[in-house]
Design a protein around this motif. Structure first.
Motif, PDB file in Angstrom:
ATOM      1  N   LYS A  80      -4.384  21.617  52.414  1.00 43.86           N
ATOM      2  CA  LYS A  80      -5.736  21.428  52.166  1.00 43.86           C
ATOM      3  C   LYS A  80      -5.863  20.307  51.261  1.00 43.86           C
ATOM      4  O   LYS A  80      -6.586  19.129  51.432  1.00 43.86           O
ATOM      5  CB  LYS A  80      -6.410  22.498  51.887  1.00 43.86           C
ATOM      6  CG  LYS A  80      -7.888  22.101  52.038  1.00 43.86           C
ATOM      7  CD  LYS A  80      -8.778  23.406  51.754  1.00 43.86           C
ATOM      8  CE  LYS A  80     -10.312  22.996  51.697  1.00 43.86           C
ATOM      9  NZ  LYS A  80     -10.975  24.167  51.552  1.00 43.86           N
ATOM     10  N   HIS A  81      -5.125  20.338  49.907  1.00 41.66           N
ATOM     11  CA  HIS A  81      -5.507  19.419  48.710  1.00 41.66           C
ATOM     12  C   HIS A  81      -4.396  18.375  48.783  1.00 41.66           C
ATOM     13  O   HIS A  81      -4.927  17.365  47.832  1.00 41.66           O
ATOM     14  CB  HIS A  81      -5.648  20.245  47.609  1.00 41.66           C
ATOM     15  CG  HIS A  81      -6.697  21.273  47.495  1.00 41.66           C
ATOM     16  ND1 HIS A  81      -8.121  20.660  47.761  1.00 41.66           N
ATOM     17  CD2 HIS A  81      -6.703  22.646  47.663  1.00 41.66           C
ATOM     18  CE1 HIS A  81      -8.924  21.842  47.779  1.00 41.66           C
ATOM     19  NE2 HIS A  81      -7.972  22.994  48.009  1.00 41.66           N
ATOM     20  N   GLU A  82      -3.323  18.511  49.199  1.00 43.01           N
ATOM     21  CA  GLU A  82      -2.227  17.468  48.919  1.00 43.01           C
ATOM     22  C   GLU A  82      -1.500  16.798  50.173  1.00 43.01           C
ATOM     23  O   GLU A  82      -0.934  15.858  50.198  1.00 43.01           O
ATOM     24  CB  GLU A  82      -0.856  18.169  48.138  1.00 43.01           C
ATOM     25  CG  GLU A  82      -1.317  19.130  46.929  1.00 43.01           C
ATOM     26  CD  GLU A  82      -1.808  17.968  45.867  1.00 43.01           C
ATOM     27  OE1 GLU A  82      -1.216  16.990  45.908  1.00 43.01           O
ATOM     28  OE2 GLU A  82      -2.609  18.563  45.068  1.00 43.01           O
ATOM     29  N   THR A  83      -2.064  17.030  51.377  1.00 35.39           N
ATOM     30  CA  THR A  83      -1.704  16.409  52.491  1.00 35.39           C
ATOM     31  C   THR A  83      -2.937  15.947  53.583  1.00 35.39           C
ATOM     32  O   THR A  83      -4.062  16.288  53.222  1.00 35.39           O
ATOM     33  CB  THR A  83      -0.797  17.256  53.374  1.00 35.39           C
ATOM     34  OG1 THR A  83      -1.470  18.046  54.070  1.00 35.39           O
ATOM     35  CG2 THR A  83       0.340  18.013  52.492  1.00 35.39           C
ATOM     36  N   ASP A  84      -2.450  15.069  54.484  1.00 35.51           N
ATOM     37  CA  ASP A  84      -3.472  14.775  55.525  1.00 35.51           C
ATOM     38  C   ASP A  84      -3.263  15.666  56.737  1.00 35.51           C
ATOM     39  O   ASP A  84      -3.928  15.482  57.716  1.00 35.51           O
ATOM     40  CB  ASP A  84      -3.304  13.221  55.735  1.00 35.51           C
ATOM     41  CG  ASP A  84      -1.945  13.044  56.401  1.00 35.51           C
ATOM     42  OD1 ASP A  84      -1.172  13.795  56.483  1.00 35.51           O
ATOM     43  OD2 ASP A  84      -1.833  11.834  56.676  1.00 35.51           O
ATOM     44  N   PHE A  85      -2.988  16.906  56.497  1.00 35.77           N
ATOM     45  CA  PHE A  85      -2.701  17.690  57.583  1.00 35.77           C
ATOM     46  C   PHE A  85      -3.966  18.097  58.478  1.00 35.77           C
ATOM     47  O   PHE A  85      -3.746  18.030  59.568  1.00 35.77           O
ATOM     48  CB  PHE A  85      -2.139  18.976  57.251  1.00 35.77           C
ATOM     49  CG  PHE A  85      -1.574  20.021  58.101  1.00 35.77           C
ATOM     50  CD1 PHE A  85      -0.425  19.964  58.784  1.00 35.77           C
ATOM     51  CD2 PHE A  85      -2.492  21.124  58.586  1.00 35.77           C
ATOM     52  CE1 PHE A  85      -0.116  20.882  59.945  1.00 35.77           C
ATOM     53  CE2 PHE A  85      -2.188  21.905  59.558  1.00 35.77           C
ATOM     54  CZ  PHE A  85      -1.042  21.902  60.240  1.00 35.77           C
ATOM     55  N   SER A 231       1.626  25.249  39.440  1.00 40.74           N
ATOM     56  CA  SER A 231       1.498  24.722  38.166  1.00 40.74           C
ATOM     57  C   SER A 231       0.285  23.732  38.284  1.00 40.74           C
ATOM     58  O   SER A 231      -0.155  23.309  37.030  1.00 40.74           O
ATOM     59  CB  SER A 231       2.795  23.825  37.915  1.00 40.74           C
ATOM     60  OG  SER A 231       2.923  22.914  38.686  1.00 40.74           O
ATOM     61  N   LYS A 232      -0.187  23.381  39.385  1.00 37.07           N
ATOM     62  CA  LYS A 232      -1.467  22.503  39.328  1.00 37.07           C
ATOM     63  C   LYS A 232      -2.865  23.276  39.362  1.00 37.07           C
ATOM     64  O   LYS A 232      -3.856  22.846  39.391  1.00 37.07           O
ATOM     65  CB  LYS A 232      -1.620  21.573  40.535  1.00 37.07           C
ATOM     66  CG  LYS A 232      -0.174  20.615  40.525  1.00 37.07           C
ATOM     67  CD  LYS A 232      -0.539  19.351  41.715  1.00 37.07           C
ATOM     68  CE  LYS A 232       0.602  18.410  41.535  1.00 37.07           C
ATOM     69  NZ  LYS A 232       0.352  17.423  42.618  1.00 37.07           N
ATOM     70  N   ASP A 236      -6.966  31.139  36.399  1.00 38.47           N
ATOM     71  CA  ASP A 236      -7.862  32.021  37.142  1.00 38.47           C
ATOM     72  C   ASP A 236      -7.859  32.107  38.600  1.00 38.47           C
ATOM     73  O   ASP A 236      -7.950  32.846  39.415  1.00 38.47           O
ATOM     74  CB  ASP A 236      -9.264  31.559  36.678  1.00 38.47           C
ATOM     75  CG  ASP A 236      -9.773  31.909  35.183  1.00 38.47           C
ATOM     76  OD1 ASP A 236      -9.305  32.693  34.806  1.00 38.47           O
ATOM     77  OD2 ASP A 236     -10.617  31.272  34.791  1.00 38.47           O
ATOM     78  N   ASP A 237      -7.360  30.743  39.168  1.00 35.87           N
ATOM     79  CA  ASP A 237      -7.323  30.656  40.553  1.00 35.87           C
ATOM     80  C   ASP A 237      -6.081  31.415  41.054  1.00 35.87           C
ATOM     81  O   ASP A 237      -6.051  32.024  42.114  1.00 35.87           O
ATOM     82  CB  ASP A 237      -7.123  29.089  41.016  1.00 35.87           C
ATOM     83  CG  ASP A 237      -8.567  28.461  41.227  1.00 35.87           C
ATOM     84  OD1 ASP A 237      -9.625  29.127  40.967  1.00 35.87           O
ATOM     85  OD2 ASP A 237      -8.662  27.038  40.988  1.00 35.87           O
ATOM     86  N   LYS A 245       2.865  33.011  40.950  1.00 28.72           N
ATOM     87  CA  LYS A 245       3.011  31.926  40.095  1.00 28.72           C
ATOM     88  C   LYS A 245       4.534  31.553  39.968  1.00 28.72           C
ATOM     89  O   LYS A 245       5.402  32.350  39.807  1.00 28.72           O
ATOM     90  CB  LYS A 245       2.850  32.345  38.618  1.00 28.72           C
ATOM     91  CG  LYS A 245       2.685  31.206  37.625  1.00 28.72           C
ATOM     92  CD  LYS A 245       2.141  31.653  36.232  1.00 28.72           C
ATOM     93  CE  LYS A 245       1.994  30.545  35.262  1.00 28.72           C
ATOM     94  NZ  LYS A 245       1.221  31.061  33.818  1.00 28.72           N
ATOM     95  N   GLY A 246       4.678  30.284  40.106  1.00 26.19           N
ATOM     96  CA  GLY A 246       6.132  29.698  39.985  1.00 26.19           C
ATOM     97  C   GLY A 246       6.906  29.487  41.397  1.00 26.19           C
ATOM     98  O   GLY A 246       7.972  28.959  41.353  1.00 26.19           O
ATOM     99  N   GLU A 247       6.211  30.165  42.394  1.00 21.94           N
ATOM    100  CA  GLU A 247       6.672  29.890  43.642  1.00 21.94           C
ATOM    101  C   GLU A 247       7.044  28.522  44.351  1.00 21.94           C
ATOM    102  O   GLU A 247       6.035  27.730  44.115  1.00 21.94           O
ATOM    103  CB  GLU A 247       5.961  30.529  44.797  1.00 21.94           C
ATOM    104  CG  GLU A 247       6.561  30.553  46.203  1.00 21.94           C
ATOM    105  CD  GLU A 247       6.165  31.419  47.278  1.00 21.94           C
ATOM    106  OE1 GLU A 247       6.112  31.389  48.591  1.00 21.94           O
ATOM    107  OE2 GLU A 247       4.947  32.082  47.001  1.00 21.94           O
ATOM    108  N   ILE A 248       8.080  28.079  44.807  1.00 26.31           N
ATOM    109  CA  ILE A 248       8.668  26.813  44.966  1.00 26.31           C
ATOM    110  C   ILE A 248       8.172  26.238  46.453  1.00 26.31           C
ATOM    111  O   ILE A 248       8.542  27.341  47.514  1.00 26.31           O
ATOM    112  CB  ILE A 248       9.793  26.265  44.661  1.00 26.31           C
ATOM    113  CG1 ILE A 248      10.186  26.724  43.164  1.00 26.31           C
ATOM    114  CG2 ILE A 248      10.123  25.072  45.192  1.00 26.31           C
ATOM    115  CD1 ILE A 248       9.290  25.582  42.464  1.00 26.31           C
TER     116      ILE A 248
END
Length: 255
Positions: A80-85, A231-232, A236-237, A245-248
Motif C-alpha cells: 500500500k505504501h511502497e508500491t503502485d500495486f 524499521s520504517k 506503536d504501529d 519486528k525485524g521480519e524481512i
C-alpha cells in the motif's frame, strides 16, 4: 484456546479449513470486537487476536476478521505504501492465494489477476510450481508467499518463477526464515509429521531457510532487496498491527 487451535490446524486438511473459515470467521470477529489491536487490511479492531501455529503456538497473531497473520499485514502495508500495486495496471500471478487478500485483489480493476496452486480451492489454475503452464515473460508481478518451504525442488520452482516474470517485473517471495541461521537446513529423512512440525515449524515444510535464501534467489538471476519494513514503522504501529519486528520482505526484480 491455544490447544484447540493447534489440534484443528494439525488434524483438518488445509483446503477444508479454508472452506470452514468462511462460516466461523464472522462469529470470531464479533466475539473479539474491541479497540486494542487493528487489522490494517480491513481496518477492524479487536480486544485481542487469536493464537496460531502448527508446532509452537504464537499468541495474538491471527486476525479474527481477515484471518491474516503478521506476514500478511506487513505485506499489505508494504504494498500500500511502497508500491503502485493498488493503482497501476499490472498482470499479477498469485500462488496459493491467501484469504486475507484473495477477494480484495480479485476485485481490483487495475489488476489482471491470476491465482494458481495444486490444492487450494481459491486457485484459478491448478498447477505445479515446478512446471507452470504459462508462457515466458508473462507477469508484471508475482506473489509467492510461504510456498517454497513446501517444495522439495525449490531451485526448479525459483527457475520457473524467473521464467514467467516479465523483464522489468517484480515479486515478493516471503518464506519462514531463521535469520540467525546462515545456511538453510533440510533433511529428507525426516518424514514423521510430528517430528517435521517440531523441527521445521510445520508438518508439511521440508526445510528451514537461513540467510542464504537471498543468495539462492540471486543465483537464479533475480535482483533481491532484503526489506525490513518494520524499521520504517513506529513501535506503536508494530504493536497495534501485531507485526513481527525485524521480519524481512524479500522483494525480487528481473532485469
Amino acid at each position: 484456546m491455544k490447544r484447540i487451535f493447534k489440534i484443528i490446524l494439525n488434524v483438518i486438511p488445509r483446503p477444508i479449513l479454508i472452506r470452514l473459515s468462511y462460516v466461523v470467521r464472522p462469529m470470531l470477529a464479533l466475539f473479539l470486537k474491541g479497540s486494542t489491536f487493528t487489522d490494517p487490511i480491513d481496518g477492524k479492531s479487536f480486544r485481542s487476536f487469536l493464537p496460531y501455529g502448527y508446532g509452537n503456538q504464537r499468541n495474538n497473531v491471527l486476525s479474527p476478521s481477515t484471518l491474516s497473520l503478521e506476514r500478511h499485514r506487513l505485506l499489505w502495508l508494504y504494498l500500500k505504501h511502497e508500491t503502485d500495486f493498488f493503482s497501476a495496471e499490472k498482470k499479477v500471478l498469485h500462488f496459493a492465494p491467501e484469504q486475507a487478500f484473495y477477494k480484495r485483489f480479485m476485485s481490483m480493476k487495475n489488476l489482471d489477476y491470476t491465482t494458481t496452486d495444486l490444492n487450494s480451492p481459491l486457485a484459478d489454475v491448478k498447477a505445479d510450481i515446478c512446471d507452470l503452464p504459462f508462457k515466458d515473460n508473462s507477469f508484471d508481478i508475482i506473489l509467492c508467499n510461504h510456498v517454497l518451504e513446501h517444495i522439495p525442488d525449490d531451485t526448479k520452482a525459483m527457475q520457473e518463477l524467473f521464467r514467467v516474470m516479465k523483464p522489468g517485473g517484480w515479486g515478493i517471495f516471503q518464506i519462514p526464515q531463521d535469520l540467525k541461521r546462515e545456511v538453510t537446513f533440510e533433511d529428507d529423512s525426516i518424514t514423521d509429521k510430528k517430528e517435521r512440525a517440531k523441527i521445521f515449524g510445520q508438518y508439511d515444510h521440508v526445510r528451514i531457510y537461513g540467510r542464504d535464501y537471498f543468495d539462492k534467489l540471486r543465483f537464479i538471476g533475480f535482483k533481491v532487496e532484503e526489506v525490513d519494513y518494520t524499521s520504517k514503522l513506529s513501535e506503536d504501529d508494530i504493536e497495534k498491527y501485531c507485526l513481527a519486528k525485524g521480519e524481512i520482505i524479500p522483494v525480487v526484480h528481473k532485469d
